[in-house]
Write a protein that holds these residues in place. Structure first.
Motif, PDB file in Angstrom:
ATOM      1  N   THR A  79       0.812  -1.220   0.000  1.00 36.76           N
ATOM      2  CA  THR A  79       0.000   0.000   0.000  1.00 36.76           C
ATOM      3  C   THR A  79       0.845   1.269   0.000  1.00 36.76           C
ATOM      4  N   ASN A  80       2.137   1.155   0.281  1.00 33.70           N
ATOM      5  CA  ASN A  80       2.976   2.345   0.426  1.00 33.70           C
ATOM      6  C   ASN A  80       3.672   2.778  -0.858  1.00 33.70           C
ATOM      7  N   LEU A  81       3.603   1.943  -1.896  1.00 29.92           N
ATOM      8  CA  LEU A  81       4.262   2.253  -3.161  1.00 29.92           C
ATOM      9  C   LEU A  81       3.356   1.864  -4.318  1.00 29.92           C
ATOM     10  N   LYS A  82       3.668   2.416  -5.497  1.00 26.70           N
ATOM     11  CA  LYS A  82       2.872   2.103  -6.692  1.00 26.70           C
ATOM     12  C   LYS A  82       3.800   1.938  -7.882  1.00 26.70           C
ATOM     13  N   VAL A  83       3.278   1.312  -8.917  1.00 20.73           N
ATOM     14  CA  VAL A  83       4.040   1.147 -10.157  1.00 20.73           C
ATOM     15  C   VAL A  83       4.424   2.523 -10.699  1.00 20.73           C
ATOM     16  N   GLY A  84       5.681   2.660 -11.093  1.00 20.03           N
ATOM     17  CA  GLY A  84       6.189   3.928 -11.605  1.00 20.03           C
ATOM     18  C   GLY A  84       6.972   4.734 -10.595  1.00 20.03           C
ATOM     19  N   ASP A  85       6.871   4.390  -9.314  1.00 19.73           N
ATOM     20  CA  ASP A  85       7.632   5.116  -8.295  1.00 19.73           C
ATOM     21  C   ASP A  85       9.130   4.906  -8.487  1.00 19.73           C
TER      22      ASP A  85
END
Length: 207
Positions: A79-85
């Motif tokens: 939940t703390n990161l997303k694709v593209g970060d």
């Protein structure tokens, strides 16, 4: 793509045991992110484990624990990161590491990459920063307005510790011996620099 390029370890020994090979692209656990590495760092722990394997899980064939890159996939509970970060991280010695195109790493070990730093600069930071932080604030529980002596202030951990200690309000005495390293630790914020190749007592008495 199910395969990737990686620097793999066939057995323990000198640099000759490493080779660039095709390796399986890592699979994600539920708390993992998959990072496409843009740069990887090298630390003393890397060659020590390469030589002796101390602390390394038997199934690990890819060394390297510092890296910076882009998140390309996430596990079901992330939940703390997303694709593209854009991120940087220090991984775990019980899992395959960062000398590869892709690394699966627990998202709780990952942070957003500072925008002001390059990929290469970011990949040099995680392990030494983590070591310095844990030493100062977890093990030593340093307090504001105290004085601390940091040996090898120009080294990876020392250079991080100087900045963290100054930011926490401590007076920092750091050791360095060459003109360029003395200048470096002063630039990092050391209040006093002493030469660890000369008797320290006399130098302290002058301060």
């Amino acid at each position: 793509m199910t395969m990737m390029k990686a620097v793999t370890l066939a057995k323990h020994g000198g640099p000759e045991v490493l080779s660039i090979t095709d390796a399986p692209k890592p699979k994600l656990l539920e708390n993992d992110v998959l990072v496409e590495n843009k740069a990887a760092g090298t630390n003393p722990v890397d060659y020590k484990i390469r030589e002796h394997g101390a602390g390394m899980a038997p199934e690990v064939t890819i060394l390297g624990w510092d890296a910076a890159g882009v998140v390309v996939d996430i596990g079901s509970k992330v939940t703390n990161l997303k694709v593209g970060d854009e991120v940087y991280y220090a991984g775990s010695v019980v899992r395959n590491g960062t000398y590869a195109e892709f690394t699966a790493v627990d998202s709780r070990l990952v942070a957003l990459k500072p925008k002001s730093l390059t990929w290469e600069e970011s990949a040099t930071i995680p392990l030494v920063a983590q070591t310095a932080y844990e030493a100062l604030f977890v093990q030593m529980e340093v307090k504001k307005d105290k004085t601390i002596l940091i040996y090898n202030g120009a080294g990876g951990v020392g250079s991080m510790a100087i900045q963290m200690a100054k930011n926490a309000g401590l007076k920092v005495i750091a050791t360095a011996s060459r003109p360029e390293t003395i200048a470096w630790v002063k630039d990092l914020g050391a209040d006093v620099v002493v030469n660890h190749r000369s008797p320290l007592k006399e130098q302290f008495e002058k301060e």
